[in-house]
Design a protein around this motif. Structure first.
Motif, PDB file in Angstrom:
ATOM      1  N   ALA A 170       0.856  -1.187   0.000  1.00  0.00           N
ATOM      2  CA  ALA A 170       0.000   0.000   0.000  1.00  0.00           C
ATOM      3  C   ALA A 170       0.891   1.237   0.000  1.00  0.00           C
ATOM      4  CB  ALA A 170      -0.908   0.015   1.227  1.00  0.00           C
ATOM      5  N   GLN A 171       0.526   2.220  -0.802  1.00  0.00           N
ATOM      6  CA  GLN A 171       1.213   3.509  -0.897  1.00  0.00           C
ATOM      7  C   GLN A 171       2.694   3.341  -1.253  1.00  0.00           C
ATOM      8  OE1 GLN A 171       0.049   4.989   2.995  1.00  0.00           O
ATOM      9  NE2 GLN A 171      -1.534   6.224   2.031  1.00  0.00           N
ATOM     10  N   CYS A 172       2.966   2.473  -2.214  1.00  0.00           N
ATOM     11  CA  CYS A 172       4.352   2.152  -2.573  1.00  0.00           C
ATOM     12  C   CYS A 172       4.719   2.595  -3.987  1.00  0.00           C
ATOM     13  CB  CYS A 172       4.588   0.654  -2.423  1.00  0.00           C
ATOM     14  SG  CYS A 172       4.463   0.063  -0.719  1.00  0.00           S
ATOM     15  N   GLU A 173       4.163   3.704  -4.447  1.00  0.00           N
ATOM     16  CA  GLU A 173       4.453   4.183  -5.791  1.00  0.00           C
ATOM     17  C   GLU A 173       5.948   4.374  -6.016  1.00  0.00           C
ATOM     18  OE1 GLU A 173       2.181   5.431  -3.730  1.00  0.00           O
ATOM     19  OE2 GLU A 173       0.296   5.725  -4.795  1.00  0.00           O
ATOM     20  N   SER A 174       6.690   4.767  -4.968  1.00  0.00           N
ATOM     21  CA  SER A 174       8.129   5.021  -5.106  1.00  0.00           C
ATOM     22  C   SER A 174       8.928   3.746  -5.377  1.00  0.00           C
ATOM     23  CB  SER A 174       8.664   5.718  -3.850  1.00  0.00           C
ATOM     24  OG  SER A 174       8.548   4.878  -2.719  1.00  0.00           O
ATOM     25  N   HIS A 175       8.326   2.583  -5.182  1.00  0.00           N
ATOM     26  CA  HIS A 175       9.006   1.315  -5.455  1.00  0.00           C
ATOM     27  C   HIS A 175       8.675   0.785  -6.843  1.00  0.00           C
ATOM     28  CE1 HIS A 175      10.731   0.457  -1.438  1.00  0.00           C
ATOM     29  NE2 HIS A 175       9.812   1.349  -1.083  1.00  0.00           N
ATOM     30  N   CYS A 176       7.969   1.590  -7.642  1.00  0.00           N
ATOM     31  CA  CYS A 176       7.533   1.181  -8.977  1.00  0.00           C
ATOM     32  C   CYS A 176       7.943   2.229 -10.006  1.00  0.00           C
ATOM     33  CB  CYS A 176       6.007   1.036  -9.020  1.00  0.00           C
ATOM     34  SG  CYS A 176       5.340  -0.183  -7.871  1.00  0.00           S
TER      35      CYS A 176
END
Length: 167
Positions: free
Chosen positions: A137-143
């Motif tokens: 959840a809320q992991c846009e920075s890992h993509c």
């Protein structure tokens, strides 16, 4: 109708209209979500039952639409010991998660890991009778841009540790 019967009926109807509605009883743990119609509040969702998670898992899967995942995870007594997870969200991009970039903040009722970079990114692990789920959840920075919206959780078979059947 006689005046006294009509008066009694009118009194009963007025009294019924003045009777306050009783509050809805609280949701029973384990009860399904119930709604009385559109726009009306629903009962709280059933909580995840607490289970001791034990897994030595490896899931590698490629779908027809190009979605590909590779996940290795080892959990002992709800403590994550190994976690490497790569997601190829078709033509939309990739996501990558490595245990070295997280620290565990919760063991029960589900496992939760928080990113060490100070972002709100968290990984969650829970078990139901058919599978163990690893979600984010809320992991846009890992993509990479565009991948996050198309990436899905990985599901492990608790018995074999391989990818769980999703059909």
């Amino acid at each position: 109708m006689s005046g006294s019967v009509a008066g009694l009926l009118a009194t009963c109807l007025l009294t019924a209209c003045e009777t306050p509605l009783l509050p809805t009883p609280p949701a029973v743990v384990g009860a399904p979500r119930v709604s009385s119609g559109p726009g009306l509040p629903q009962a709280a969702p059933t909580p995840i039952p607490q289970r001791d998670i034990e897994l030595a898992g490896e899931c590698r899967r490629t779908e027809e639409d190009g979605f590909h995942e590779e996940a290795q995870m080892r959990v002992a007594h709800n403590a994550v010991e190994v976690l490497i997870w790569n997601v190829q969200a078709g033509r939309h991009g990739t996501c990558h998660f490595d245990l070295r970039e997280f620290h565990q903040v919760r063991q029960t009722p589900h496992v939760e890991l928080q990113a060490v970079d100070g972002s709100a990114c968290k990984l969650m692990v829970w078990q139901d009778p058919r599978r163990i789920t690893l979600a984010f959840a809320q992991c846009e920075s890992h993509c990479t841009p565009g991948a996050y919206e198309h990436a899905w959780p990985v599901l492990f078979d608790p018995e074999s540790g391989s990818c769980a059947q999703i059909r």
